[in-house]
Write an enzyme that holds these catalytic residues in place. Structure first.
Site, PDB file in Angstrom:
ATOM      1  N   GLY A   1       0.797  -1.228   0.000  1.00 19.69           N
ATOM      2  CA  GLY A   1       0.000   0.000   0.000  1.00 19.69           C
ATOM      3  C   GLY A   1       0.824   1.269   0.000  1.00 19.69           C
ATOM      4  O   GLY A   1       0.350   2.330   0.427  1.00 19.69           O
TER       5      GLY A   1
ATOM      6  N   GLY B   1      -0.604   4.646  -1.159  1.00 23.39           N
ATOM      7  CA  GLY B   1      -1.659   5.335  -0.419  1.00 23.39           C
ATOM      8  C   GLY B   1      -1.051   6.341   0.546  1.00 23.39           C
ATOM      9  O   GLY B   1       0.170   6.420   0.688  1.00 23.39           O
TER      10      GLY B   1
ATOM     11  N   THR C   1      -1.268   6.621   3.977  1.00 19.31           N
ATOM     12  CA  THR C   1      -0.629   6.017   5.142  1.00 19.31           C
ATOM     13  C   THR C   1       0.610   5.240   4.708  1.00 19.31           C
ATOM     14  O   THR C   1       1.673   5.335   5.323  1.00 19.31           O
ATOM     15  CB  THR C   1      -1.632   5.092   5.868  1.00 19.31           C
TER      16      THR C   1
ATOM     17  N   LYS D   1     -11.827  -4.639   9.906  1.00 17.68           N
ATOM     18  CA  LYS D   1     -10.507  -4.642  10.546  1.00 17.68           C
ATOM     19  C   LYS D   1     -10.497  -5.652  11.687  1.00 17.68           C
ATOM     20  O   LYS D   1      -9.553  -6.433  11.838  1.00 17.68           O
ATOM     21  CB  LYS D   1     -10.164  -3.244  11.086  1.00 17.68           C
TER      22      LYS D   1
END
Lengths: 323, 323
Positions: free
Chosen positions: B10, B13, B15, B127
C-alpha cells in the site's frame, strides 16, 4: 493502606470459592458477596453469611438503578458467575460503570484461546460478548484465564484408588501423541493469583494468564505412574477422533441447545480440540494474544506444583470438584 | 545490526507512503514493496520502482503457496491496504504465517474505538475480523492506531486561503460543544512512529496508539484564528444531529451498499459519533482498551506540533491528501 472494597459474585462456585479464600488469605480486602435472589436460600450461602460475610442480594434481571445503588462504594467487582449466566454480566457491568467501580473482573477463568475462534470454544462466545461490552463501556477491567484445573487433569489408576477425586471415571485418555503441553492451575491457587492481580496497576485493562505447571499428558501419566507404582493402560485418541467428537457434540447441541448435557459435552469437546490440536492453552498461545504472565508478574509467589497435588490425591486428600 | 527485511503493502496510499518515508528515514530497514497485479501499471508504482525500490507483485486472490514463496525471508510485513480491501489481508496473513514472517502489522491506522462497537464504526468491523484471524493464526502482530490526521482536522477560513489544502470545503463545523479532545497525528509522522514501533519487543502482540497533539475543536479553531488573524463563522452540530446523520448514512448504505459514496459517508458519520459523542479517540479511551502509548514508549521522538502544521498550511505549504 485501607482495605480494597470488593464485591464477589459466585462465591459458592468452585472458582468463586477459591477467589473468596484467596482474597481472605491476602488480608488486604474487605469482602462482600453478591448473591442473586435465587441463591439466597442455598445452604452454602447461609454458611458464608453465618461466617460473618456481608451478603448483598441483587437481581440481575431487575432495574439497573437498584444495582447501581448496591454497587456504589466498591473499588472492585469480581464475577465468577456460573457458565450458563455469562450474559447476565452485561447488566452487572453497566451498573458497575454507573456506580464508579474502579475495576471489573469478569468471569474469564478458563483456557487461553483466541477470541475470534468461536469454532473452538462455544463458551468463549458469550464471554467475548461480555468483554467487548466492558470495552465499549470503558469500564476498567482485567481478564484472567487460568488454563485447566489440576483437579480435572489427572488420570485414574487401575486400582481405583483415585476414583474418589475424579469427576468422570475412568479417565485414561491420551489425546493425539500426548505431547501437547497445557497451562494448568490448582483450583485452590486461582484465588491467590486473583488477589495479586486484582489491585495491580500493571494488569489494568489487560489480559493475564496464570499457571502452576505446564505439562503434557505424557508427563502427567508418567508422574502418576511413578508416584503410585501402578501402570496405566492408556487409551489413545487421534486428532481425527477429536475433530469428529467435536462435530458430533456440535450436531447434538444444534438439535437440542436447551440440554445442559449437550452444552457441557460441547464445551469439553471444544476444549480438547483447543488444548490438544490447536495447542492454544500455552504460554506461547497466551503471549501471542498479548496476555501478561502472572508468573512473571509475581515471581515471589510459588503456586502448588502438580506433583504435590498428585501426592495429595494419592494420600486420599483430593476433592472431587463435581461431587 | 543487519537491516530488518520489511515488505510494505500500500505504499502509494497516504498512510503507506508515510510509512515508506518513515522506514527509509529510519535507516534500519531493507524495504521491498508488495504490489497487487492491478496496481503494477500505476504511475505512482512505476515512480517508486524507478527510485530503486524492489517491487514484488503478488495476487491476493491467487494461490496461497505463491504468496508464501513471495513472503519468505521477510522479518516484517506491514499492510496499509486500501479501505475497501481490508479482508484481502486474511490471505496475506495466512501466507505470512506459513512463510515464518516475524511480525505482521495489519492495516489499523485509524481512530481508537472499542472492537465490539460495530454500531460506531463500520470500517472497524472488517478490521476486527482481520485482527481476530491474526490471533487465531498465532501470527505475531502489532496493531497501530493513529487517531485522526492533522490534514483532515483544521477549519477553513473566510478568505479561502486554506481551501487549497482542504478535502471538503467549507469546513467550519463544531460538533456538540466543541470540547471533546481527539488524538491527532500528522500524516507525515505516522511512518516515523511505525518505524519505531515495528521492531520494538514491547509492542509485540500489542495495540499501540500514536498522536502528535490532543486537541478539541474549540482549541483548534482558536489556534487557527490566532495565527490567521481571521474570524471563523462556526456552524454548530448537536449530539442529536450527529446521531441522526449517522442514522441517515446507515439507511443510505443499507439501501445501496455498493456505493463508495455511501460507504465513506457512513465512515465519516460514525467517526464523528465516536470522536465527539462517545469520545473514544482519546488517551483514556485507548488505555481503557489496553493500548500502549507510543508517546510514552518513545519520549525522545518529538512529533510535529499541530500549531506548526497549521502555520505550514497558512504559508501555502499544505497538501490536500485527497487532491
Amino acid at each position: 493502606m485501607s482495605p480494597v472494597k470488593v464485591l464477589l459474585l459466585g462465591a459458592t462456585g468452585h472458582t468463586g470459592r477459591s477467589i473468596l479464600d484467596g482474597l481472605t488469605e491476602n488480608g488486604n480486602y474487605s469482602i462482600e458477596l453478591f448473591v442473586r435472589p435465587s441463591s439466597v436460600e442455598k445452604p452454602a450461602v447461609k454458611d458464608l453469611a453465618q461466617n460473618g460475610l456481608p451478603i448483598r442480594v441483587g437481581d440481575l434481571d431487575g432495574p439497573v438503578e437498584d444495582l447501581v445503588y448496591l454497587l456504589s462504594g466498591f473499588d472492585l467487582v469480581i464475577s465468577a458467575i456460573d457458565a450458563l449466566s455469562q450474559l447476565a454480566q452485561i447488566t452487572l457491568a453497566k451498573a458497575a460503570k454507573e456506580a464508579g467501580v474502579g475495576r471489573f473482573i469478569p468471569c474469564g477463568f478458563t483456557i487461553v484461546c483466541p477470541p475470534g475462534c468461536y469454532a473452538v470454544a462455544r463458551s468463549g462466545k458469550t464471554k467475548e460478548e461480555v468483554y467487548q461490552y466492558l470495552k465499549e463501556l470503558r469500564l476498567p477491567f482485567t481478564i484472567i484465564d487460568v488454563g485447566y484445573w489440576y483437579q480435572l487433569s489427572f488420570p485414574t489408576l487401575p486400582s481405583g484408588r483415585v476414583d474418589y477425586a475424579t469427576p468422570l471415571v475412568p479417565n485414561v485418555t491420551i489425546h493425539n501423541d500426548g505431547l501437547a503441553t497445557n497451562l494448568l492451575t490448582d483450583l485452590r491457587d486461582i484465588g491467590r493469583f486473583v488477589a495479586r492481580i486484582a489491585t495491580d496497576n500493571r494488569t489494568l485493562n489487560q489480559y493475564v494468564y496464570t499457571y502452576g505447571d505446564l505439562l503434557s499428558e505424557m508427563e502427567i501419566f508418567g508422574m502418576m505412574e511413578e508416584i503410585s507404582g501402578e501402570k496405566i493402560e492408556r487409551r489413545s485418541v487421534s486428532t481425527q477422533e477429536i475433530e469428529s467428537a467435536m462435530q458430533r457434540a456440535q450436531d447434538a447441541y444444534s438439535v437440542d441447545s436447551k440440554s445442559m448435557g449437550n452444552l457441557f459435552a460441547l464445551y469439553v469437546a471444544q476444549y480438547n480440540y483447543s488444548k490438544y490440536v490447536r495447542c492454544d492453552n500455552t504460554p506461547q498461545g497466551a503471549e501471542a494474544l498479548g496476555y501478561l504472565s502472572a508468573r512473571e508478574l509475581y515471581p515471589e509467589f510459588q503456586p502448588t506444583k502438580f506433583v504435590d497435588f498428585l501426592k495429595e490425591v494419592l494420600d486420599g486428600k483430593g476433592v472431587n470438584p463435581y461431587a
